[in-house]
Each structure stands twice: as structure tokens, then as C-alpha cells.
Design a protein around this motif. Structure first.
Motif, PDB file in Angstrom:
ATOM      1  N   CYS A   1       0.844  -1.194   0.000  1.00 45.88           N
ATOM      2  CA  CYS A   1       0.000   0.000   0.000  1.00 45.88           C
ATOM      3  C   CYS A   1       0.879   1.243   0.000  1.00 45.88           C
ATOM      4  O   CYS A   1       1.967   1.234   0.559  1.00 45.88           O
ATOM      5  CB  CYS A   1      -0.903   0.029   1.236  1.00 45.88           C
TER       6      CYS A   1
ATOM      7  N   ASN B   1      -8.773   5.315   5.388  1.00 48.72           N
ATOM      8  CA  ASN B   1      -8.805   3.878   5.085  1.00 48.72           C
ATOM      9  C   ASN B   1      -8.843   3.537   3.592  1.00 48.72           C
ATOM     10  O   ASN B   1      -9.429   2.540   3.186  1.00 48.72           O
ATOM     11  CB  ASN B   1      -9.985   3.223   5.815  1.00 48.72           C
TER      12      ASN B   1
ATOM     13  N   CYS C   1      -5.181   0.983   2.367  1.00 51.19           N
ATOM     14  CA  CYS C   1      -5.185  -0.163   3.280  1.00 51.19           C
ATOM     15  C   CYS C   1      -5.432  -1.475   2.548  1.00 51.19           C
ATOM     16  O   CYS C   1      -6.040  -1.500   1.478  1.00 51.19           O
ATOM     17  CB  CYS C   1      -6.292   0.008   4.323  1.00 51.19           C
TER      18      CYS C   1
ATOM     19  N   ILE D   1      -4.328  -3.785   7.927  1.00 54.51           N
ATOM     20  CA  ILE D   1      -5.390  -3.649   8.926  1.00 54.51           C
ATOM     21  C   ILE D   1      -5.405  -4.878   9.845  1.00 54.51           C
ATOM     22  O   ILE D   1      -6.330  -5.084  10.629  1.00 54.51           O
ATOM     23  CB  ILE D   1      -6.795  -3.359   8.335  1.00 54.51           C
TER      24      ILE D   1
ATOM     25  N   VAL E   1     -11.143   5.551  13.651  1.00 54.18           N
ATOM     26  CA  VAL E   1      -9.788   5.084  13.344  1.00 54.18           C
ATOM     27  C   VAL E   1      -9.541   5.068  11.834  1.00 54.18           C
ATOM     28  O   VAL E   1     -10.346   4.553  11.068  1.00 54.18           O
ATOM     29  CB  VAL E   1      -9.554   3.663  13.898  1.00 54.18           C
TER      30      VAL E   1
ATOM     31  N   SER F   1      -4.400  -0.483  -3.349  1.00 50.87           N
ATOM     32  CA  SER F   1      -4.966  -0.891  -2.068  1.00 50.87           C
ATOM     33  C   SER F   1      -6.365  -1.442  -2.284  1.00 50.87           C
ATOM     34  O   SER F   1      -6.891  -1.392  -3.389  1.00 50.87           O
ATOM     35  CB  SER F   1      -5.017   0.304  -1.122  1.00 50.87           C
ATOM     36  N   PHE F   2      -6.968  -1.940  -1.225  1.00 54.14           N
ATOM     37  CA  PHE F   2      -8.332  -2.476  -1.323  1.00 54.14           C
ATOM     38  C   PHE F   2      -9.351  -1.333  -1.291  1.00 54.14           C
ATOM     39  O   PHE F   2      -9.087  -0.272  -0.753  1.00 54.14           O
ATOM     40  CB  PHE F   2      -8.601  -3.429  -0.150  1.00 54.14           C
TER      41      PHE F   2
ATOM     42  N   GLU G   1     -12.322   0.849  -0.045  1.00 50.53           N
ATOM     43  CA  GLU G   1     -12.691   1.230   1.313  1.00 50.53           C
ATOM     44  C   GLU G   1     -13.848   0.351   1.837  1.00 50.53           C
ATOM     45  O   GLU G   1     -13.829  -0.073   2.989  1.00 50.53           O
ATOM     46  CB  GLU G   1     -13.092   2.689   1.253  1.00 50.53           C
TER      47      GLU G   1
ATOM     48  N   ILE H   1     -12.504  -2.914   2.962  1.00 46.29           N
ATOM     49  CA  ILE H   1     -11.734  -2.757   4.197  1.00 46.29           C
ATOM     50  C   ILE H   1     -12.677  -2.655   5.403  1.00 46.29           C
ATOM     51  O   ILE H   1     -12.416  -3.193   6.473  1.00 46.29           O
ATOM     52  CB  ILE H   1     -10.820  -1.496   4.099  1.00 46.29           C
ATOM     53  N   LEU H   2     -13.813  -1.960   5.191  1.00 52.23           N
ATOM     54  CA  LEU H   2     -14.726  -1.717   6.313  1.00 52.23           C
ATOM     55  C   LEU H   2     -15.852  -2.758   6.410  1.00 52.23           C
ATOM     56  O   LEU H   2     -16.752  -2.624   7.227  1.00 52.23           O
ATOM     57  CB  LEU H   2     -15.318  -0.304   6.197  1.00 52.23           C
TER      58      LEU H   2
ATOM     59  N   ASN I   1     -15.904  -5.843   7.464  1.00 51.83           N
ATOM     60  CA  ASN I   1     -15.980  -6.616   8.710  1.00 51.83           C
ATOM     61  C   ASN I   1     -16.486  -5.802   9.899  1.00 51.83           C
ATOM     62  O   ASN I   1     -16.694  -6.348  10.979  1.00 51.83           O
ATOM     63  CB  ASN I   1     -14.615  -7.199   9.079  1.00 51.83           C
TER      64      ASN I   1
ATOM     65  N   PHE J   1     -13.095   3.301  10.866  1.00 48.65           N
ATOM     66  CA  PHE J   1     -13.466   2.293  11.856  1.00 48.65           C
ATOM     67  C   PHE J   1     -13.997   3.098  13.037  1.00 48.65           C
ATOM     68  O   PHE J   1     -13.470   4.153  13.358  1.00 48.65           O
ATOM     69  CB  PHE J   1     -12.240   1.473  12.294  1.00 48.65           C
TER      70      PHE J   1
END
Lengths: 472, 93
Positions: A25, A34, A37, A42, A136, B68-69, B71, B74-75, B77, B86
């Protein structure tokens, strides 16, 4: 009783690699939360970290530039703690085999601040607190850091500031970090204790966390030193604790005491293999290191004859020093260039930040061109100065302001002729000069400059005018 | 031997809140776990040096950016998070 401050610093520097330390990344500052990521950064179960080669190389560069020894065999360790900024509940860091050890940075006084170690580790995510809730962002999570730890060699807040400034400059010169304290790419933890002057024993220390400005760091150190002295003088005892500096009140407050001290339960990171660096690789990195700030200052003073003050104010900013190095190509006397930088160019930069970014409209090549005209006496310094100011304002090249005709040098005979004309046309000024008014000479020189469009040397003109007056 | 104090300390470090009952059963469980893992120390390894990564070294990656993945992935979960973050709600006692 007189007390002495004893302090050591732990400085975190974010490395400017393209990717994070254990995944691919990007490391760019900011961005939507985020969005930089992946499952590795993570901390999702089942993911495996893979160490970025460049992080190892940058850390070794940092070590060599601060006179460290390199541990050819090194490894990563897990530092366990539970906090939302760390999704794995452990940080991958280095414990007993850091990449670099036993270095130093020398202060202007000649005193060496010893560096105990430099190790690599991952940065944590960013927490945003809003009304008791926590948000976060893991974009920063996994960004590579080096932590540079000094011995407790620092004895004043001024020494701490100088050490950090020198460290910051070295890291910028070798290009491993931009070290922007305001953006958090450089942060300091300060350990502080006091002891009676002359004592060899250390007092109980406190640690102020996460200083992100030099001004606040020195203020916090002064405050904490005085707080500890006052406490001891009043019969109290300094408690070992971790503190936070409150910028608005200029005071420190406790974050956690000794009983809450972290028990990190370090152990070897089993997901990452040994880092084995060959001594030839270390030597190759040593050879590839660019010229360091102290070496540049020395060169400017000893080889170029630039004053210490001027040399320091150029080297203080890497961008400016690099610009200077380019602009002196083929110039016999680099002082011409440094004078233009410190005079005309600095006059257009209003503050430290503008000097740091050094975003000016004149290229090094363009300044070089102008300086060559001065050096070959095609134009005089006065004309060059005013031209440079115009160039800085418009971003246009020398040729836009100085024509071929301007550059044709004026022969000695022609100069004498114009000087005679100046004397003839300004009888009053001559009379004033002869009656003791030295300033009147300026009128005559000004006349010549106007006639020649500033193409002649002022001193030479003065000499010719005086000769002419003598011969009247 | 695992004591109740050890478990209290570990729970504190792990930010876990255990009831008295849970503490007692955790002492038992932890004793079993450590006993199980300890079996390995019975093996006579002689002079052989080894570590937990089998003597491997230098598995390094080039510094090349990969995308990257998304968003939302990523969120995923955490039920989509909140405003892209988060989100941890204030702890109510």
C-alpha cells in the motif's frame, strides 16, 4: 542548589519509501480515510507481512550518516500492546538486534550526542476522538518508521533543539524522510531528569510523549525541568511517569504512571525471517551517500571563501543548497552566486516555510547564466541585482531583460570619455566635491551608470572620474 | 505454575474484563495450554542450533506500489464503519 538537566531523545522518523513496511500500500500522507489499506496493514488474521527492501536500505543509510555501526544480522520482534491504533494488538518492531547502533551526532560546540540505536518498525493508525467516540484511520498504519534513540547526553533544551535540527537536516540530505514535524513525519519523545550539578547519578526520569514542534519541545523541557527542581526543593520526589504536553497552558500532565508502565512481552516475530546484510552491501550504501550538511558547510567556507554565516544559511535548507550547487557550475567565484541567493532571492522569501519549500520562479540554470555575465564583466553587479529581482518577479530569463547591446562591454577609452562628459555636464557636483562634499561623487557616478545602462564597474568609474577631476 | 495474579495481569494487558468465575477457569485453561506447549522442551536437541524461522533469511520485497483495497471491502468486517472510519462507540459502564 544548582541543578543540571539530563535528557535523552527518542525520535521517530517516517521513511519516504513508496510503500508501507510490510505490504504494498502507498505511504502518501493524508488521503480519504482507510483508502491506503489492505488486509495486511489492517491486521486481518491469516495475513503475512513481507519486509520492504528499501526500508532496510534507508535505515542503514540513516545509520551510516549518523556514524553508527550496522548489525549485519538483525531481526524483527513483536511488541505487544492493546490499543485501537494497532489492529494486530502488536507492533512489529526491533528489540535486541536493531539495524544500527553506537553512533553520534556532533553539535556545533564539538560535543557529541551519542546514538544508542536506530531500529525499524511500523507506524500506528490515526485516532480521531469525537465526543467520547473514537474514529480510526489506518492509512498511516504500517508506514515505515525508524526510531533513533540517544544516550542521556543532552544537558539543555538548546542542545536538544540543535540535535533535532541536525538530525532533521541529515535525514533530508540523504533523502530518507522529509522530516516534517507539523505533518508528523518526525516526532520526539523526550526523557527528562534533573540532578544536583556535579553529581554522577541519574535522577528519576519522566518521559514527555510525541512532541511535534521544536518550539513546544524546548518549552516542555524547560517546564518539566523546573517542575522537577521545584518538587525536589520542596522535599518531594519525582515519580517515574509518562507525560503529555498541553500546548495551551504550557504545562505537562500525566498519561500513565510507573504501575501502568507497559509490559510489552517482546518476542521474535515468527512471520519474518532474519535480515542478513553483507558488509559489501553496507560499503556500497556508504559510498552512495550524498554529501552531508557538515561537509557542505566546510566546503563552502574553506573552498569557496563564503562566510560561515552565509554557508550555514544556505546549507540549512536542502533545496537551497542543491540549487546553489547547480547554479555554481562553471563559475569561478561561487561567492557571486551565494551573495545573490542571500541578498536578492532571500528578500523574496518571507519565512522559514517559504525557504524550506524554495518555490521560486528562477531556475538554477537561469541564475547561473546571469552570474556568468557578471563574472565575465559583461554586466556589473548592480545591473545583475536589479535584473535578478525582475526575473524573480516574472519568471523570465536573463535575455528578456538584458539585450546583446547591454552586454557589449565598454572599452576603457569609451569609459574615460563618458566620465569626462559627466564632469563637464555637472559643474555643480564637481564644485561640491572639491569643496569636501564626498557625496557629490555619487551624482557623477550615477550619470555614467545612466549613460552606460549600468554596464561599467562602479569602482573603475570612480577612479576615472577622480582622474578627470584631477586633470581639470 | 500459572497463578490467578498472572491471569489478572494478562487480562489487564489485553484489556479484558473477567468475572471471578472466568478468572478461575482461565487459570485452569492457561495451565493446560502451557503444559501442552511445554511438551516440546522435553525433546533432546543436542547441539543443534535452531530458531522459530528455520534459519531462513532475507525474504525481502521490492518497493513497488500495488493498488490498495476498496474502502468498502476494508470496512466490510465492521459493518461499513462510520464516515469512512473504523468506529468505536464511547464505552458505557
Amino acid at each position: 542548589m544548582k541543578y543540571e538537566l539530563v535528557s535523552g531523545l527518542e525520535t521517530h522518523v517516517e521513511l519516504s519509501t513508496k510503500t508501507k513496511i510490510f505490504c504494498s500500500c502507498r505511504t502518501d500522507f493524508g488521503g480519504e480515510p482507510n483508502t491506503h489499506c489492505c488486509p495486511i496493514c489492517i491486521g486481518l488474521p491469516g495475513t503475512l507481512p513481507k519486509l520492504n527492501k528499501e526500508v532496510v536500505r534507508y535505515a542503514i543509510m540513516a545509520g551510516l550518516a549518523t556514524n553508527c555501526e550496522i548489525n549485519l544480522i538483525s531481526k524483527m520482534d513483536r511488541k505487544n500492546y492493546v490499543y485501537p491504533d494497532l489492529p494486530k494488538a502488536y507492533q512489529i518492531s526491533q528489540y535486541d538486534l536493531p539495524l544500527c547502533k553506537n553512533g553520534y551526532i556532533q553539535l556545533d560546540s564539538g560535543k557529541k550526542i551519542r546514538i544508542a540505536r536506530i531500529h525499524i518498525e511500523e507506524d500506528a493508525g490515526k485516532l480521531v476522538h469525537k465526543g467520547g467516540d473514537v474514529y480510526v484511520d489506518y492509512n498511516r498504519g504500517g508506514v515505515p518508521l525508524i526510531e533513533i534513540v540517544t544516550q542521556p547526553d543532552i544537558r539543555s533544551s538548546e542542545e536538544a533543539r540543535e540535535y533535532v535540527e541536525k538530525l532533521q537536516l541529515i535525514m533530508r540530505y540523504i533523502g530518507v524522510s522529509d522530516c516534517k514535524m507539523q505533518e508528523g513525519s518526525m516526532r520526539c519523545d523526550v526523557n527528562i531528569s534533573v540532578r544536583p550539578e556535579g553529581s554522577e547519578e541519574f535522577g528519576t526520569r519522566t518521559e514527555i510523549k510525541n512532541m511535534n514542534s521544536l518550539t513546544f519541545m524546548t518549552k516542555a523541557m524547560e517546564y518539566e525541568k523546573n517542575r522537577q527542581i521545584e518538587l525536589i526543593e520542596n522535599g518531594g520526589k519525582v515519580e517515574q511517569e509518562t507525560l503529555r504536553y498541553i500546548e495551551s497552558s504550557g504545562t505537562t500532565e500525566s498519561m500513565r504512571g510507573k504501575e501502568d508502565a507497559h509490559d510489552y512481552r517482546y518476542f521474535r516475530e515468527p512471520d519474518l525471517v532474519t535480515i542478513h546484510t553483507l558488509s559489501e552491501e553496507v560499503e556500497n550504501i556508504r559510498k552512495s551517500l550524498p554529501e552531508l550538511p557538515t561537509a557542505r558547510i566546510k566546503k563552502y567556507i574553506e573552498k569557496f571563501g563564503i562566510s560561515e554565516k552565509d554557508a550555514e544559511s544556505i546549507v540549512k535548507y536542502k533545496n537551497i543548497s542543491d540549487f546553489f550547487e547547480k547554479a555554481i557550475q562553471g563559475i569561478e567565484n561561487p561567492k557571486i552566486v551565494s551573495n545573490f541567493i542571500i541578498g536578492q532571492i532571500f528578500s523574496t522569501l518571507n519565512n522559514e516555510q517559504e525557504k524550506e519549500s524554495f518555490d521560486i520562479k528562477v531556475s538554477a540554470e537561469s541564475l547561473n547564466e546571469l552570474c556568468k555575465l557578471v563574472e565575465s564583466k559583461k554586466i556589473n553587479v548592480g545591473l545583475a541585482k536589479s535584473t535578478l529581482l525582475k526575473m524573480l518577479e516574472t519568471g523570465k530569463n536573463v535575455s528578456n531583460f538584458i539585450s546583446q547591446e547591454d552586454m557589449q562591454s565598454i572599452s576603457e577609452e569609451k569609459l574615460l570619455e563618458i566620465c569626462k562628459k559627466a564632469v563637464d555636464s555637472n559643474p555643480n557636483a564637481v564644485k561640491d566635491y572639491l569643496s569636501g562634499k564626498e557625496k557629490a561623487l555619487k551624482v557623477l557616478i550615477g550619470f555614467v551608470m545612466k549613460e552606460t545602462k549600468g554596464k561599467v564597474d562602479a569602482l573603475n568609474t570612480q577612479k576615472n572620474i577622480l582622474d578627470t577631476i584631477k586633470n581639470i | 505454575m500459572v497463578t490467578k495474579e498472572d491471569i489478572i495481569k494478562l487480562a489487564k494487558l489485553g484489556k479484558l474484563y473477567l468475572t471471578e468465575e472466568e478468572l478461575d477457569s482461565a487459570v485452569k485453561d492457561m495451565t493446560n495450554i502451557i503444559g501442552f506447549a511445554n511438551e516440546i522442551s522435553k525433546v533432546d536437541t543436542g547441539d543443534t542450533e535452531f530458531d522459530n524461522i528455520n534459519g531462513l533469511e532475507n525474504a525481502l520485497r521490492e518497493d513497488i506500489v500495488e493498488e490498495s483495497f476498496d474502502e468498502d471491502l476494508i470496512l466490510k468486517n465492521v459493518d461499513g464503519g462510520k464516515d469512512g472510519f473504523f468506529y468505536i462507540k464511547k464505552y458505557q459502564n
